[in-house]
Motif scaffolding. Structure first.
Motif, PDB file in Angstrom:
ATOM      1  N   SER A 120       0.780  -1.310   0.022  1.00  0.00           N
ATOM      2  CA  SER A 120      -0.102  -0.235  -0.058  1.00  0.00           C
ATOM      3  C   SER A 120       0.841   1.257  -0.115  1.00  0.00           C
ATOM      4  CB  SER A 120      -0.969  -0.183   1.229  1.00  0.00           C
ATOM      5  OG  SER A 120      -1.806   0.914   1.282  1.00  0.00           O
ATOM      6  N   LEU A 167      -8.581   0.097  -4.255  1.00  0.00           N
ATOM      7  CA  LEU A 167      -8.070  -1.117  -4.465  1.00  0.00           C
ATOM      8  C   LEU A 167      -7.600  -1.148  -6.037  1.00  0.00           C
ATOM      9  CD1 LEU A 167     -10.364  -3.512  -2.379  1.00  0.00           C
ATOM     10  CD2 LEU A 167      -8.267  -2.068  -1.535  1.00  0.00           C
ATOM     11  N   ARG A 212      -3.089  -1.223  -3.217  1.00  0.00           N
ATOM     12  CA  ARG A 212      -3.925  -0.342  -2.672  1.00  0.00           C
ATOM     13  C   ARG A 212      -3.469   1.227  -2.360  1.00  0.00           C
ATOM     14  NH1 ARG A 212      -4.691   1.416   2.801  1.00  0.00           N
ATOM     15  NH2 ARG A 212      -6.910   1.887   3.265  1.00  0.00           N
TER      16      ARG A 212
END
Length: 181
Positions: A91, A172, A126
């Motif tokens: 992420s 996402l 993400r």
């Protein structure tokens, strides 16, 4: 898609001088959203130090840093993925700004799309972003690109003299399994 004459490219140390001009020109425009900056931030030496620190984080894989270049070759924005986390999370957090004289041309959307493509290239799953509650233009950019509002972070950052609440967004990028090896 970027408007004609604009481009996005990786940030390099030689950008420090142009960033002095960009940040000085946008001091009031960005002041609402940015942390308090020391006077040295608006100097060549200050931007050179910022460049060294930022590029060290890029080298460590914790940061991806880009600049938005205008038709005249001047820097008119920045686009970053910061706080990159690997392992099972994969992420990062978006950050971007557009020069006050280049607003409403689609540059913020183009910068976020560019960051999404880069995030996929480096294997992120993400992306997230936080905006101050009153930063409705950035919220609209994120929502128009499919970012989901997933919460509120009370008093998240100390900006402009006070702890500020932030609206949190995420997107996402894919559901592929984590590559190990």
């Amino acid at each position: 898609m970027l408007p004609d004459g604009y481009s996005i490219r990786p940030f390099v140390p030689e950008d420090a001088e142009a960033l002095v001009t960009t940040y000085r020109r946008n001091r009031e425009h960005l002041g609402r959203w940015d942390p308090d900056r020391p006077a040295s931030f608006y100097t060549l030496e200050g931007q050179q130090e910022e460049a060294r620190e930022r590029l060290a984080k890029v080298e460590q894989g914790l940061f991806a840093s880009f600049v938005v270049v205008g038709p005249e070759g001047d820097l008119v924005g920045r686009a970053n993925i910061q706080n990159i986390v690997r392992g099972p999370m994969q992420s990062g957090i978006l950050g971007y700004f557009v020069d006050r004289d280049h607003l409403r041309l689609g540059l913020a959307k183009a910068a976020v799309r560019f960051l999404e493509e880069h995030a996929l290239e480096i294997g992120l799953h993400r992306l997230e972003a936080g905006t101050m509650v009153e930063n409705v233009p950035s919220q609209r950019v994120l929502e128009s690109l499919g970012y989901e509002k997933y919460g509120m972070a009370p008093k998240l950052l100390f900006l402009n003299g006070a702890w500020r609440d932030h609206v949190l967004f995420q997107k996402l990028l894919h559901d592929r399994p984590l590559e190990t090896g």
